[in-house]
Design a protein around this motif. Structure first.
Motif, PDB file in Angstrom:
ATOM      1  N   PHE A  33       2.036   1.854  -3.397  1.00  0.00           N
ATOM      2  CA  PHE A  33       0.988   2.438  -4.233  1.00  0.00           C
ATOM      3  C   PHE A  33       1.074   3.964  -4.213  1.00  0.00           C
ATOM      4  N   THR A  34       1.302   4.536  -3.031  1.00  0.00           N
ATOM      5  CA  THR A  34       1.417   5.984  -2.913  1.00  0.00           C
ATOM      6  C   THR A  34       2.597   6.510  -3.734  1.00  0.00           C
ATOM      7  N   LEU A  90      -3.099  -2.332  -6.734  1.00  0.00           N
ATOM      8  CA  LEU A  90      -4.482  -2.470  -6.277  1.00  0.00           C
ATOM      9  C   LEU A  90      -4.959  -3.914  -6.397  1.00  0.00           C
ATOM     10  N   ALA A 102       0.827  -1.205   0.000  1.00  0.00           N
ATOM     11  CA  ALA A 102       0.000   0.000   0.000  1.00  0.00           C
ATOM     12  C   ALA A 102       0.866   1.262   0.000  1.00  0.00           C
ATOM     13  N   SER A 126     -10.869   1.174   1.586  1.00  0.00           N
ATOM     14  CA  SER A 126     -11.750   1.061   0.416  1.00  0.00           C
ATOM     15  C   SER A 126     -11.838  -0.382  -0.071  1.00  0.00           C
ATOM     16  N   SER A 181       0.269   1.377 -10.251  1.00  0.00           N
ATOM     17  CA  SER A 181      -0.812   1.626  -9.296  1.00  0.00           C
ATOM     18  C   SER A 181      -1.947   0.626  -9.488  1.00  0.00           C
ATOM     19  N   VAL A 223      -6.724   3.492   0.854  1.00  0.00           N
ATOM     20  CA  VAL A 223      -6.823   2.392  -0.107  1.00  0.00           C
ATOM     21  C   VAL A 223      -7.204   1.093   0.602  1.00  0.00           C
TER      22      VAL A 223
END
Length: 547
Positions: free
Chosen positions: A141-142, A340, A138, A181, A336, A178
């Motif tokens: 991802f940023t 996810l 995660a 979600s 990205s 994230v």
């Protein structure tokens, strides 16, 4: 107090080695969740989940670190070795998942083979691995999202806490958002989660092909054998030696955790006998090919000592001419999507592990509840094969098989220690070869002396028992390549797990099947818990069981 302590010790000793049966796991244990999980997934869903779960984390998180710090351009071989090890293990997972199509993965397989304690120790460590890897992915991802829009994420999107040590002092709000979600998504429906994963994975594969083409087109073959700064770093395809390749393989093996998550979806597969072998093994093979091409593309694109360990692919184009900097943004967007998909699959697997561990009673049963409307383990989602073939608990002694397994494991560990600590030279080569011959002889002796007690009804591991023994050897060898702190962390967490098991699980958890509760199968296959006396037809008459 002393009587209570003695009673606890006896209960722990009895429960720790108690095994369940496949029937228990498929019916009474599963019934503790209330509603059933719907069987909606096909082999295509499983391949998509496997590819999506593995590719996102592997290429875009671990490749840069493995190449820069451990293997250099030979990271290509690291991925091939780790992929072979994962494939051999996947064969064993597949046989278990086909024979026992429940959501527990390795936890359920160990529980019906070695007992509750071994299952809980493994399951707890797997859950912790999911939690830590999800956190790392995660955060990545940023970083890649920042690359996609031209923002330095560490400075703009993370808050620094001054009184915490470096490396543990940044709060990543986007990563947390994230995770929350995706948690809501997987609580809603497994089939919808799979559909979302398929869309993201398809887009991600397009980005992967784009990166491979660009890397081979714009890269330079000299980067495979030359360092950017030869005065500070060694050049060559093996700058860290052959041992660096295996050290890199141990690091990138984390990238293959997706196939384990796929096996936890077995309870939701329409046709386990057909779909699981294709989904698990097929996804590992596809991902291994992707990994090797991606790592080759990266190695051709930039010297290993100039790789950005956090975002290797997008950073590789920042130093190019302005005409090619847009590629860095595209790669950031593609990464990205991949990250996810990796998080979706990992969190699906994590939730199902927690759900099935909850069914066993070793953690609160609240985690095992399956929501009747969504048919997903909502509570668990929010908070977060040799022995089997050759030993039949009721008819054969386990000691011949255990003796060979322990002896072979000891030989594999000895090989690993010799490889790591004995100085290079002809004596080392001779000793390693002799050790390897002994290991082969052990397997052949096992084949000749120990007959199989049971064989799978549908799908089984090919070339039994050679493939599982090869898997044991490779996994132990890769474990020997890990650093000391990794074992310290494993030891500390395992110690906490043991304490939890003793003070909570074995004392407060549910009892063994048939001891504290009894279920009967009704017409149509439904299971019902008995409230007083059970009359169970065992095929040879009726037996009255008092609960």
């Amino acid at each position: 107090m002393s009587r209570a302590a003695a009673r606890t010790a006896k209960r722990v000793a009895r429960r720790a080695v108690t095994v369940t049966t496949p029937f228990d796991e498929l019916h009474p244990v599963r019934a503790r969740s209330g509603a059933d999980m719907h069987r909606t997934l096909t082999w295509l869903d499983l391949v998509g989940l496997g590819v999506g779960g593995m590719v996102g984390a592997g290429v875009f998180v671990t490749t840069g670190r493995a190449s820069r710090l451990l293997a250099g351009p030979a990271v290509i071989l690291s991925y091939a070795i780790a992929g072979l090890s994962a494939l051999l293990s996947a064969f064993s997972y597949t046989e278990f998942a086909v024979d026992l199509p429940v959501a527990g993965g390795a936890f359920s397989y160990l529980r019906v083979t070695f007992g509750e304690f071994a299952a809980f120790l493994c399951g707890a460590n797997l859950v912790m691995e999911y939690v830590l890897s999800n956190a790392a992915v995660a955060r990545s991802f940023t970083a890649y999202l920042g690359s996609a829009v031209g923002v330095l994420a560490a400075q703009k999107w993370r808050a620094t806490i001054s009184f915490l040590p470096n490396g543990f002092n940044q709060i990543d709000f986007i990563a947390a958002a994230v995770i929350l979600s995706i948690t809501l998504l997987i609580c809603f429906s497994t089939k919808e989660s799979s559909a979302m994963n398929m869309v993201l994975t398809a887009m991600h594969i397009l980005f992967i092909c784009f990166i491979i083409v660009i890397g081979f087109w714009k890269g330079d073959w000299r980067n495979f054998v030359e360092a950017e700064d030869p005065e500070k770093h060694r050049s060559g395809f093996f700058p860290y030696g052959v041992s660096g390749v295996f050290n890199g393989a141990a690091m990138v093996y984390l990238s293959y955790i997706g196939y384990d998550a796929v096996s936890t979806m077995a309870e939701e597969v329409r046709n386990p006998r057909r779909d699981i072998p294709i989904g698990v093994s097929g996804s590992v093979l596809l991902v291994t090919v992707f990994y090797c091409f991606m790592s080759a593309s990266m190695s051709k694109l930039i010297p290993y000592d100039a790789i950005d360990a956090d975002a290797p692919f997008s950073a590789a184009f920042r130093g190019k001419s302005d005409r090619w900097r847009w590629v860095s943004n595209v790669i950031g967007a593609g990464a990205s999507f991949g990250i996810l998909t990796s998080l979706v699959v990992a969190m699906l697997g994590q939730a199902r592990y927690v759900c099935v561990i909850g069914r066993s009673g070793v953690i609160p049963g609240w985690f095992a509840v399956v929501h009747p409307k969504t048919s997903t383990p909502v509570n668990a989602s929010v908070f977060l094969v040799i022995y089997k073939r050759y030993v039949s608990i009721t008819t054969t002694s386990p000691w011949p098989t255990l003796s060979f397994l322990l002896s072979f494991s000891f030989t594999s560990i000895l090989f690993t220690l010799l490889w790591r600590y004995v100085p290079s030279g002809h004596p080392k080569a001779f000793i390693l070869f002799a050790n390897f011959v002994v290991a082969i002889a052990m397997v052949q002796a096992f084949v000749l002396l120990v007959p199989q007690a049971q064989k799978p009804q549908s799908w089984g591991v090919p070339a039994m028992p050679w493939v599982p023994f090869a898997s044991i050897f490779l996994n132990l060898f890769l474990l020997g390549s890990l650093d000391g702190p990794s074992y310290v962390r494993f030891g500390v967490f395992s110690g906490i797990v043991v304490v939890f098991y003793v003070v909570y699980s074995a004392v407060n958890g549910g009892g063994s099947m048939g001891e504290e509760e009894c279920f009967v199968q009704l017409d149509g296959g439904a299971m019902e818990k008995c409230s007083s006396n059970c009359i169970v037809d065992n095929g040879g008459g009726e037996i009255s069981l008092k609960v």
